[in-house]
Design a protein around this motif. Structure first.
Motif, mmCIF file in Angstrom:
data_model
loop_
_atom_site.group_PDB
_atom_site.id
_atom_site.type_symbol
_atom_site.label_atom_id
_atom_site.label_comp_id
_atom_site.label_asym_id
_atom_site.label_seq_id
_atom_site.Cartn_x
_atom_site.Cartn_y
_atom_site.Cartn_z
ATOM 1 N N UNK A 47 17.549 6.605 10.074
ATOM 2 C CA UNK A 47 18.068 6.786 11.428
ATOM 3 C C UNK A 47 18.690 5.458 11.820
ATOM 4 N N UNK A 48 20.008 5.476 12.029
ATOM 5 C CA UNK A 48 20.709 4.223 12.281
ATOM 6 C C UNK A 48 20.542 3.307 11.083
ATOM 7 N N UNK A 49 20.166 2.065 11.346
ATOM 8 C CA UNK A 49 19.964 1.092 10.272
ATOM 9 C C UNK A 49 18.553 1.109 9.693
ATOM 10 N N UNK A 50 17.708 2.013 10.172
ATOM 11 C CA UNK A 50 16.316 2.078 9.723
ATOM 12 C C UNK A 50 16.180 3.070 8.571
ATOM 13 N N UNK A 51 15.548 2.621 7.501
ATOM 14 C CA UNK A 51 15.266 3.476 6.346
ATOM 15 C C UNK A 51 13.787 3.390 6.014
ATOM 16 N N UNK A 52 13.220 4.535 5.669
ATOM 17 C CA UNK A 52 11.832 4.618 5.224
ATOM 18 C C UNK A 52 11.823 5.505 3.988
ATOM 19 N N UNK A 53 11.059 5.111 2.985
ATOM 20 C CA UNK A 53 10.861 5.947 1.806
ATOM 21 C C UNK A 53 9.483 6.587 1.900
ATOM 22 N N UNK A 54 9.371 7.796 1.376
ATOM 23 C CA UNK A 54 8.105 8.536 1.367
ATOM 24 C C UNK A 54 7.748 8.857 -0.069
ATOM 25 N N UNK A 55 6.502 8.655 -0.421
ATOM 26 C CA UNK A 55 6.046 9.012 -1.760
ATOM 27 C C UNK A 55 4.853 9.949 -1.644
ATOM 28 N N UNK A 56 4.976 11.110 -2.272
ATOM 29 C CA UNK A 56 3.869 12.068 -2.256
ATOM 30 C C UNK A 56 2.806 11.575 -3.220
ATOM 31 N N UNK A 57 1.585 11.481 -2.724
ATOM 32 C CA UNK A 57 0.486 10.917 -3.506
ATOM 33 C C UNK A 57 -0.735 11.796 -3.277
ATOM 34 N N UNK A 58 -1.194 12.439 -4.328
ATOM 35 C CA UNK A 58 -2.342 13.346 -4.241
ATOM 36 C C UNK A 58 -3.596 12.657 -3.711
ATOM 37 N N UNK A 59 -3.743 11.370 -4.005
ATOM 38 C CA UNK A 59 -4.939 10.639 -3.593
ATOM 39 C C UNK A 59 -4.819 10.022 -2.206
ATOM 40 N N UNK A 60 -3.685 10.272 -1.520
ATOM 41 C CA UNK A 60 -3.524 9.717 -0.168
ATOM 42 C C UNK A 60 -4.598 10.288 0.750
ATOM 43 N N UNK A 61 -5.279 9.394 1.425
ATOM 44 C CA UNK A 61 -6.307 9.748 2.398
ATOM 45 C C UNK A 61 -5.994 8.950 3.663
ATOM 46 N N UNK A 62 -5.543 9.609 4.724
ATOM 47 C CA UNK A 62 -5.161 8.872 5.928
ATOM 48 C C UNK A 62 -6.222 7.887 6.434
ATOM 49 N N UNK A 63 -7.476 8.140 6.155
ATOM 50 C CA UNK A 63 -8.527 7.220 6.595
ATOM 51 C C UNK A 63 -8.580 5.950 5.746
ATOM 52 N N UNK A 64 -8.025 6.009 4.522
ATOM 53 C CA UNK A 64 -8.112 4.854 3.619
ATOM 54 C C UNK A 64 -6.768 4.257 3.237
ATOM 55 N N UNK A 65 -5.732 5.081 3.138
ATOM 56 C CA UNK A 65 -4.485 4.606 2.536
ATOM 57 C C UNK A 65 -3.272 4.748 3.452
ATOM 58 N N UNK A 66 -3.498 4.910 4.742
ATOM 59 C CA UNK A 66 -2.376 5.067 5.677
ATOM 60 C C UNK A 66 -1.579 3.767 5.781
ATOM 61 N N UNK A 67 -0.338 3.901 6.200
ATOM 62 C CA UNK A 67 0.572 2.762 6.326
ATOM 63 C C UNK A 67 0.880 2.503 7.799
ATOM 64 N N UNK A 68 1.520 1.363 8.051
ATOM 65 C CA UNK A 68 2.007 1.015 9.379
ATOM 66 C C UNK A 68 3.440 0.529 9.262
ATOM 67 N N UNK A 69 4.262 0.890 10.240
ATOM 68 C CA UNK A 69 5.629 0.379 10.308
ATOM 69 C C UNK A 69 5.929 -0.005 11.752
ATOM 70 N N UNK A 70 6.786 -1.003 11.917
ATOM 71 C CA UNK A 70 7.248 -1.388 13.249
ATOM 72 C C UNK A 70 8.731 -1.087 13.306
ATOM 73 N N UNK A 71 9.130 -0.302 14.305
ATOM 74 C CA UNK A 71 10.527 0.082 14.468
ATOM 75 C C UNK A 71 11.075 -0.576 15.732
#
Length: 122
Positions: A47-71
């Motif tokens: 969106x505009x000049x902002x880019x984010x990549x997403x990777x599907x990961x079976x072991x992703x657990x929002x309580x342990x492996x969540x990310x943070x971004x500042x826009x």
């Protein structure tokens, strides 16, 4: 004398459990979104000049492996209004910060914390 090295941009890579759902969510947030055309479950949102990549990961657990971004955006209040009308999630109200930004938070279904801020208006 060696040429100075310059950095051009940075793109965070965010883990998700369900790539298609994440791409749809970012589309609802006003991003263009598409999946990588290959065997890996990977996506791109912009969106505009902002880019984010997403990777599907079976072991992703929002309580342990969540990310943070500042826009950084031009108007955090307008983005807050747009996003709260568009998607479910945990939103913090916009507020003025001591570091000179108006910002809010949004935590999506994958546990990703999005901090969104714009310069305070004088």
């Amino acid at each position: 004398m060696a040429e100075e090295i310059t950095f051009k941009r940075v793109v965070p890579i965010i883990p998700v459990k369900d790539l298609e759902a994440a791409l749809a969510r970012y589309r609802t947030l006003g991003f263009t979104a598409h999946a990588y055309d290959g065997p890996q479950r990977y996506g791109f949102v912009d969106r505009g000049d902002v880019s984010i990549h997403l990777t599907e990961w079976d072991e992703h657990d929002p309580a342990r492996t969540a990310a943070s971004v500042y826009l950084y955006v031009s108007d955090a209040d307008a983005v807050h209004d747009e996003w709260t009308a568009a998607v479910e999630g945990h939103f913090g109200a916009p507020r003025d910060t001591p570091w000179g930004l108006r910002e809010f938070t949004y935590v999506d279904a994958e546990g990703t914390l999005h901090r969104v801020g714009s310069p305070l208006k004088s």
